[in-house]
Design a protein around this motif. Structure first.
Motif, short mmCIF file in Angstrom:
data_model
loop_
_atom_site.label_atom_id
_atom_site.label_comp_id
_atom_site.label_asym_id
_atom_site.label_seq_id
_atom_site.Cartn_x
_atom_site.Cartn_y
_atom_site.Cartn_z
N LEU A 163 8.07 7.88 3.15
CA LEU A 163 6.85 7.35 2.71
C LEU A 163 6.04 7.94 1.53
O LEU A 163 5.99 9.15 1.65
CB LEU A 163 6.05 7.52 4.00
N VAL A 164 5.79 6.97 0.62
CA VAL A 164 5.00 7.27 -0.46
C VAL A 164 3.79 6.24 -0.49
O VAL A 164 3.91 5.31 -1.02
CB VAL A 164 5.80 7.35 -2.04
N SER A 165 2.59 6.94 -0.06
CA SER A 165 1.29 6.25 -0.03
C SER A 165 0.82 5.96 -1.53
O SER A 165 0.60 7.07 -2.18
CB SER A 165 0.25 6.67 0.92
N ARG A 166 0.37 4.97 -1.88
CA ARG A 166 -0.62 4.79 -3.04
C ARG A 166 -1.96 5.37 -2.87
O ARG A 166 -2.42 5.40 -1.80
CB ARG A 166 -0.76 3.34 -3.44
N ALA A 190 0.99 3.99 9.14
CA ALA A 190 1.21 5.27 8.64
C ALA A 190 0.37 5.38 7.17
O ALA A 190 0.48 6.56 6.62
CB ALA A 190 2.65 5.32 8.47
N TYR A 191 -0.21 4.43 6.82
CA TYR A 191 -0.94 4.48 5.33
C TYR A 191 -1.69 6.24 5.24
O TYR A 191 -2.38 6.30 6.30
CB TYR A 191 -1.73 3.51 4.85
N GLY A 192 -1.40 6.62 4.23
CA GLY A 192 -2.15 7.85 3.98
C GLY A 192 -1.62 9.16 4.73
O GLY A 192 -1.98 10.37 4.16
N SER A 193 -0.71 9.03 5.69
CA SER A 193 -0.18 10.42 6.47
C SER A 193 0.41 11.42 5.34
O SER A 193 0.33 12.61 5.71
CB SER A 193 0.42 10.05 7.50
N ASP A 194 1.17 10.71 4.31
CA ASP A 194 1.78 11.72 3.52
C ASP A 194 0.98 12.31 2.46
O ASP A 194 1.56 13.30 1.92
CB ASP A 194 2.92 10.77 2.71
N ILE A 195 -0.08 11.60 2.39
CA ILE A 195 -1.07 12.56 0.99
C ILE A 195 -2.34 13.14 1.93
O ILE A 195 -3.22 12.99 1.14
CB ILE A 195 -1.43 11.29 0.04
N ARG A 196 -1.96 13.57 3.19
CA ARG A 196 -3.13 13.92 3.92
C ARG A 196 -4.51 13.29 3.83
O ARG A 196 -5.40 13.85 3.93
CB ARG A 196 -3.24 15.42 3.33
N TYR A 197 -4.30 11.84 3.98
CA TYR A 197 -5.40 11.01 4.12
C TYR A 197 -6.46 11.41 2.96
O TYR A 197 -7.84 11.20 3.07
CB TYR A 197 -5.94 10.90 5.46
N GLN A 198 -6.12 11.70 1.73
CA GLN A 198 -6.85 12.14 0.63
C GLN A 198 -7.96 11.06 0.35
O GLN A 198 -7.71 9.97 -0.15
CB GLN A 198 -5.96 12.59 -0.53
N ILE A 232 0.78 -1.18 -0.09
CA ILE A 232 -0.31 -0.10 -0.13
C ILE A 232 0.85 1.17 -0.08
O ILE A 232 0.39 2.43 -0.41
CB ILE A 232 -0.93 -0.25 1.16
N SER A 233 2.08 1.11 0.49
CA SER A 233 2.91 2.47 0.26
C SER A 233 4.30 1.80 -0.03
O SER A 233 4.73 0.61 0.09
CB SER A 233 2.72 3.29 1.72
N GLU A 234 5.36 2.74 -0.23
CA GLU A 234 6.60 2.70 -0.33
C GLU A 234 7.19 3.26 0.74
O GLU A 234 6.88 4.66 1.16
CB GLU A 234 7.05 3.20 -1.72
N ILE A 284 16.69 1.26 6.04
CA ILE A 284 15.40 1.04 5.09
C ILE A 284 15.21 2.50 4.37
O ILE A 284 15.23 2.48 3.27
CB ILE A 284 14.29 0.39 5.60
N PRO A 285 14.96 3.50 5.45
CA PRO A 285 14.81 4.69 4.91
C PRO A 285 15.70 5.35 3.80
O PRO A 285 15.45 5.89 2.85
CB PRO A 285 14.44 5.75 6.05
N SER A 286 16.94 4.93 4.26
CA SER A 286 18.02 5.51 3.19
C SER A 286 17.97 4.75 2.00
O SER A 286 18.38 5.21 1.07
CB SER A 286 19.29 5.47 3.86
N MET A 287 17.55 3.59 1.65
CA MET A 287 17.59 2.58 0.95
C MET A 287 15.97 2.95 -0.09
O MET A 287 16.24 3.00 -1.04
CB MET A 287 17.75 1.13 1.14
N ARG A 288 15.13 3.18 0.74
CA ARG A 288 13.71 3.10 0.03
C ARG A 288 13.22 4.27 0.11
O ARG A 288 12.05 4.63 -0.49
CB ARG A 288 12.97 2.17 0.65
N GLY A 289 13.84 5.23 0.71
CA GLY A 289 13.10 6.73 0.71
C GLY A 289 12.12 6.84 1.85
O GLY A 289 11.74 6.26 2.43
#
Ligand code: SF4
Length: 441
Positions: free
Chosen positions: A165-168, A197-205, A145-147, A158-163
């Motif tokens: 949070l980017v939620s779909r 944490a799903y959605g927190s980066d896209i303001r739970y749009q 559901i997210s990267e 992991i954060p330095s490898m995969r960047g």
């Protein structure tokens, strides 16, 4: 597909998140007309999807790259270890290309560059299933559901490898989930670095799915997934207060009553040093509240013993945590430094023999807890999903068992069962990890 199809060998290492990356790359390659083959000798080029999470995984990845080079010679490297391209290249200068995790387009471009696809590929003849190529059995699938990850756990790179949070978007996730169910998937395994944490980066749009609005947060996602009528299992959930809201869905039978929640320690002092998400929460109180709502809840977790600075008192606190938490499934690792992790600079290295002793003490206590919990299932009738068929004997999993990491249910049945079928099984015996029984109506 023609005889002269360009042939790619593919090796997928690492966790379920890397497996989903492999599925995406393989789907693209199949859509572009490549044939995927199973041996080094049949392949025109080999792609290795690596893992670099801990040093042993990194060593395995490097060894696999070496093997692929020795056996085939034309190797493209991708995945988590790909962020350390210089190190890989200095060891194996003959590698064709190195790309990092989630760089789907780049790795496919690299395959195109070194092995052009066949010219007469007909995408209407060389059909790829609508749900894409899956590396799991047909009846279950991971749903990523997210990267990435916004946390900074001191033992993790992991954060330095995969960047970050980017939620779909919710419509994208639900579109995939619906497609998987239509293709016959009976169990969805929701994964991310931090599912809660799903959605927190896209303001739970809020998005739209099946003509109705769905909020891109954990509750919105779980509610929508629950409506698909298949088993839905949640992995990598942290004990945040908002997780409480999804437990009633489990109690109502809409989601599997199962949480994979990596707690890592029971001592607040060590958790703070680990910089764990939700470290300030009262996890034991939260677990008790979850169980009050959903007594059937299975909790799986992982822990690290011997983290830098862990004292005997911290370790006792951890054992006390285990006794009170009564977790169902537990994995435990002895701390080992990961190159590039902040924890490497922490004082108080725990000697190897102490780590080993603590690991044994931990495992002994937890083994007793897990075995007692399984014994309570003897005599009960549980729904079981069938994974494998061996004549009249079957291997399946109950609500409490995720594939690959948890236990199994061995069963007999007079009926002919198929993988993905869900049957009721009366449990007659329990071992340390697995159950035995036979089907009942
Ligand atoms: S939550 Fe912590 S352990 Fe998990 S990926 Fe993020 S930083 Fe790593």
């Amino acid at each position: 597909m023609t005889e002269s199809a360009a042939k790619v060998g593919f090796i997928s290492l690492g966790c379920p998140k890397a497996l989903v990356d492999s599925e995406r790359i393989l789907t693209r390659l199949r859509q572009d007309g490549y044939t995927i083959v199973n041996t080094y000798t049949d392949a025109d080029v080999v792609v290795v999807n690596t893992c670099g999470f801990i040093d042993s995984a990194k060593a395995e990845s490097l060894e696999t790259i070496g093997e692929a080079l020795a056996e085939n010679g034309r190797v493209i490297v991708t995945g988590c270890l790909g962020v350390q391209a210089e190190e890989i290249r200095s060891r194996y200068p003959q590698i064709l290309t190195v790309t990092g995790p989630q760089q789907y387009a780049e790795v496919v471009d690299a395959v195109h560059q070194h092995l052009p696809p066949i010219k007469n590929h007909d995408p209407f003849v060389d059909l790829v299933p609508p749900q894409g190529i899956k590396l799991t059995p047909a009846h279950y699938s991971y749903l990523k559901i997210s990267e990435g990850c916004n946390h900074h756990c001191s033992f993790c790179i992991i954060p330095s490898m995969r960047g970050r949070l980017v939620s779909r978007s919710i419509d994208d996730v639900m579109g995939e989930a619906e497609g998987l169910v239509q293709a016959g998937v009976k169990e969805l395994l929701v994964i991310a670095q931090d599912t809660s944490a799903y959605g927190s980066d896209i303001r739970y749009q809020t998005g739209f799915w099946q003509g109705r609005p769905v909020k891109a947060d954990l509750l919105g996602l779980c509610t929508a997934l629950a409506s698909l009528g298949v088993w839905v299992r949640l992995h990598y959930v942290y004990p945040y207060p908002h997780v409480d809201k999804i437990i009633p869905l489990m109690a109502e039978g809409k989601l599997l009553p199962y949480l994979d929640a990596p707690f890592q320690h029971g001592s607040p002092r060590v958790l703070k040093q680990m910089r764990r998400p939700a470290a300030a929460e009262d996890t034991l109180a939260r677990i008790a509240a979850w169980r009050a709502i959903c007594p059937e809840l299975t909790i799986r977790s992982t822990f690290i013993v011997g983290f830098p600075g862990e004292t005997e008192a911290d370790f006792d606190t951890l054992l006390g945590f285990l006794q009170v938490a009564q977790l169902d499934r537990v994995g435990c690792f002895q701390y080992s430094p990961v190159a590039g992790a902040a924890a490497n600079d922490l004082p108080g290295t725990v000697p190897a023999e102490i780590k080993e002793q603590r690991w044994h003490r931990f495992m002994q206590i937890q083994a007793g807890i897990s075995a007692a919990k399984l014994q309570h299932k003897v005599g009960r009738t549980l729904p079981v999903i069938i994974d494998k068929v061996n004549g009249t004997e079957y291997i399946g999993r109950s609500h409490a068992d995720a594939p690959e990491i948890d236990g199994l249910v061995y069963l007999k049945s007079r009926r002919v069962l198929q993988p993905g079928g869900i049957v009721n099984v009366k449990i007659s015996r329990a071992g340390d990890y697995d159950l035995w029984g036979k089907t009942v109506r």
